[in-house]
Write a protein that holds these residues in place. Sequence first.
Motif, mmCIF file in Angstrom:
data_model
loop_
_atom_site.group_PDB
_atom_site.id
_atom_site.type_symbol
_atom_site.label_atom_id
_atom_site.label_comp_id
_atom_site.label_asym_id
_atom_site.label_seq_id
_atom_site.Cartn_x
_atom_site.Cartn_y
_atom_site.Cartn_z
ATOM 1 N N GLY A 127 0.796 -1.222 0.000
ATOM 2 C CA GLY A 127 0.000 0.000 0.000
ATOM 3 C C GLY A 127 0.825 1.268 0.000
ATOM 4 O O GLY A 127 0.297 2.362 0.179
ATOM 5 N N GLU A 128 2.143 1.152 -0.219
ATOM 6 C CA GLU A 128 3.008 2.329 -0.277
ATOM 7 C C GLU A 128 2.971 2.922 -1.677
ATOM 8 O O GLU A 128 2.940 2.195 -2.666
ATOM 9 N N GLN A 129 2.979 4.240 -1.751
ATOM 10 C CA GLN A 129 2.965 4.909 -3.045
ATOM 11 C C GLN A 129 4.336 4.763 -3.697
ATOM 12 O O GLN A 129 5.352 5.075 -3.088
ATOM 13 N N ILE A 130 4.339 4.266 -4.942
ATOM 14 C CA ILE A 130 5.617 4.077 -5.634
ATOM 15 C C ILE A 130 5.782 5.015 -6.821
ATOM 16 O O ILE A 130 6.828 5.032 -7.450
ATOM 17 N N GLY A 131 4.757 5.778 -7.135
ATOM 18 C CA GLY A 131 4.874 6.719 -8.242
ATOM 19 C C GLY A 131 3.538 6.999 -8.888
ATOM 20 O O GLY A 131 2.500 6.494 -8.460
ATOM 21 N N SER A 132 3.568 7.817 -9.912
ATOM 22 C CA SER A 132 2.376 8.169 -10.668
ATOM 23 C C SER A 132 2.472 7.569 -12.058
ATOM 24 O O SER A 132 3.523 7.632 -12.696
ATOM 25 N N ALA A 133 1.371 7.001 -12.525
ATOM 26 C CA ALA A 133 1.342 6.433 -13.871
ATOM 27 C C ALA A 133 1.389 7.521 -14.935
ATOM 28 O O ALA A 133 1.556 7.229 -16.117
ATOM 29 N N LEU A 134 1.256 8.787 -14.527
ATOM 30 C CA LEU A 134 1.279 9.911 -15.465
ATOM 31 C C LEU A 134 2.660 10.546 -15.585
ATOM 32 O O LEU A 134 2.885 11.373 -16.454
ATOM 33 N N ILE A 135 3.574 10.165 -14.680
ATOM 34 C CA ILE A 135 4.894 10.791 -14.658
ATOM 35 C C ILE A 135 5.948 9.700 -14.737
ATOM 36 O O ILE A 135 5.866 8.689 -14.052
ATOM 37 N N GLY A 136 6.949 9.904 -15.544
ATOM 38 C CA GLY A 136 8.021 8.922 -15.659
ATOM 39 C C GLY A 136 8.823 8.825 -14.379
ATOM 40 O O GLY A 136 8.861 9.754 -13.578
ATOM 41 N N GLN A 137 9.450 7.696 -14.183
ATOM 42 C CA GLN A 137 10.333 7.484 -13.051
ATOM 43 C C GLN A 137 11.658 6.953 -13.559
ATOM 44 O O GLN A 137 11.738 6.420 -14.651
#
Length: 198
Positions: free
Chosen positions: A52-62
């Motif tokens: 349940g930890e946030q790993i990023g946004s599907a709209l922004i590259g990582q």
Amino acid sequence: MSILREIAKAIRITLILWLLTAIIYPLFILLVGQVPFLKDKAQGSIVQNIQGEQIGSALIGQQFRSEQYFHGRPSTIRYSQGKQGNPTGISGASNLAPSSPELLKRIVEEANRLKDENIQPLAELIYTSGSGLDPHISVKAAREQLDRVARARGVRPDEILPLINKYTEGRFLGIFGEPGVNVLKLNYALDLDEFNRQ
């Protein structure tokens, strides 16, 4: 008397426009953003891991540095991650001219690195996007990295291929742009698949 009437009229129009543009319109947009099928996009399309930890946004590259992951487009702001990232999280390009020695050096280094990994140096793997935050690469760029990722994960390439197909997003409205693979979603699916196999 006529001037006072015109001033009162101007004040009324200003108040009505202020009410419409500063209160009613933003509230309407806020309510539209709470519609169930739009809520995820309005809240940034945050992807969470199993814990349940946030790993990023599907709209922004990582940035993905490990050989076990598909790498996205390079970013001049390094997607605001890590020690080299920009802490303000802004997007932006380098604004370097095509004749810039710094830009030429970066492109040559990136192309040579890809060649060393036996990956064809495609444009989206060498050049940054205009915003610096592009989460997609082409299907061809993903397939170029397939052998490296499969080798690093100890699986066959044909086991990963269905995930590439699953996370390939089509053209916008069916006609604009080219199909692209969302790198964050694909890499998370690879981790999830590996977790399920253990």
